[in-house]
Design an enzyme around this catalytic site. Sequence first.
Site, PDB file in Angstrom:
ATOM      1  N   ASP A 143      32.934  39.080  43.567  1.00 51.71           N
ATOM      2  CA  ASP A 143      33.562  38.296  44.628  1.00 51.71           C
ATOM      3  C   ASP A 143      34.863  37.671  44.141  1.00 51.71           C
ATOM      4  O   ASP A 143      34.838  36.781  43.294  1.00 51.71           O
ATOM      5  CB  ASP A 143      32.595  37.186  45.081  1.00 51.71           C
ATOM      6  CG  ASP A 143      33.133  36.409  46.287  1.00 51.71           C
ATOM      7  OD1 ASP A 143      34.096  36.889  46.934  1.00 51.71           O
ATOM      8  OD2 ASP A 143      32.586  35.334  46.578  1.00 51.71           O
ATOM      9  N   ASP A 148      41.304  40.267  49.341  1.00 52.54           N
ATOM     10  CA  ASP A 148      39.925  39.841  49.115  1.00 52.54           C
ATOM     11  C   ASP A 148      38.996  41.048  48.949  1.00 52.54           C
ATOM     12  O   ASP A 148      39.045  41.988  49.737  1.00 52.54           O
ATOM     13  CB  ASP A 148      39.477  38.987  50.307  1.00 52.54           C
ATOM     14  CG  ASP A 148      38.106  38.365  50.099  1.00 52.54           C
ATOM     15  OD1 ASP A 148      37.698  38.192  48.933  1.00 52.54           O
ATOM     16  OD2 ASP A 148      37.436  38.056  51.103  1.00 52.54           O
TER      17      ASP A 148
END
Length: 461
Positions: A144, A345
């Site tokens: 992440d 992201d």
Amino acid sequence: MVCASPLLLLLLLSGYHSLVARAGAGHGGQSYRVLSLNPKAVCFEPNAIPSSSRGTTVPLNHRHGPCSPVPSEKKPTDEELLRRDQLRADRIQRKFSKKATGADELQQSMVTVPTKLGSSLNTLEYVISVGIGSPAVTQTMTIDTGSDVSWVQCKPCPNPPCHAQTGSLFDPTASTTYSPFSCSAAACTQLKEQGNGCNSNAQCQYIVRYGDGSSTNGTYSSDILKLSSSDNVKSFQFGCSHAESGFDDQTDGLMGLGGGAQSLVSQTEATYGKSFSYCLPPTQGSSGFLTLGATSGGSSKFVTTRMLRSSQAPTFYGALLQDIAVGGKQLGLPSSVFSGGSVVDSGTIITRLSPTAYSALSSAFKDGMKQYPPAQPRSLLDTCFDFTGHDQVSIPTVALVFSGGAVIDLDANGIMFSNCLAFAATGNDGSTGIIGNVQQRSFEVLYDVGKSVLGFRSGAC
Ligand SMILES: *[C@@H]1O[C@H](CO)[C@@H](O)[C@H](O)[C@H]1NC(C)=O
């Protein structure tokens, strides 16, 4: 030749198809890509080629695909994935739009986001397997870039509040190198809002709350992290999770790759220079990689653009878009529509653009797709097509043009989500966008945080 004919015929047919499309759409010279629909549910040999011989590389896989080390029986539907994706994007956007910022100001400091942002966890799709402890226990962790604190589930971890996991539960009492941080340790005080004080044994407690309401808490600790047979991180700091809420995951934990102090990237700065890259595989049936210590220098084939950071929100990595090209032709969008910057992201699926940029992209794309009937919108996606009866489709190329002129020509698998264009409109012109993980597929995406450079190398996995 003769024995290859079914394949050849397919190729000829698809070539013929795109020729027809070219003439029919009236866009002479538009360039197309052939996209295979319904790829087989088998895992192919990894063909990933990391760019640099330096650094340490670990394989990376889609967590729901046939290459996953933790295949789960219950895969979320597309609609469920898109719903969660919207939660994650909303979270990122809401925080970014709090402070309207012009492009000039953005260059110095990206807009405000909270330091303890963890976005939505349940959209995270890519996993790596590493070893933790002595003896090393294999742990499969989701990666992440939208959060910093890494954690794994630790014994005791009753389910609930912990979640069922496929791999072995890490037992801190069985590792000779495991060490919980005391409440007064620098690593503990540095947790600030992610810290949660002391337990009765004066051990440091951490807590991370993610944007979708899920959370993890437990003891902040260190142990050896084994990345490969020859590469260890001696004192890897991570959360030993004893309680969670809101997870529907089979993985053992999470590896935080954000830019904040607690992330693996920051922890390994002395060894790897605060630089990493990953390649997200083009389909779920192939593997990618994560490399710590990758660089864009020398003869590497990265196209690069300036990385935007915010001192108030060190977790995030941003970039500035300049234009979009469809079928080889740039749309000529004004810079004002991109002035909010874009967060790059790993955990957001669909790329978010400002309304003007999205509608220009959507209509240019539809112009090149006239051979396919339109289909109903699906959740946040509204540029959808009816591909009934097709094994392959021919779609216009889409390229992202970043500040400084870096052109990223997306892979065929980086343009569509199922039968819809994998882009969505968000906020207003000048609000923050997101470069999602569909668009990143098959590129080695380099985050050279130390040098503030973002790089993309096509065809890397
Ligand atoms: C840790 O998480 C569990 C499950 O969500 C919760 O019940 C507990 O209150 C949390 N502990 C702290 C200290 O926040």
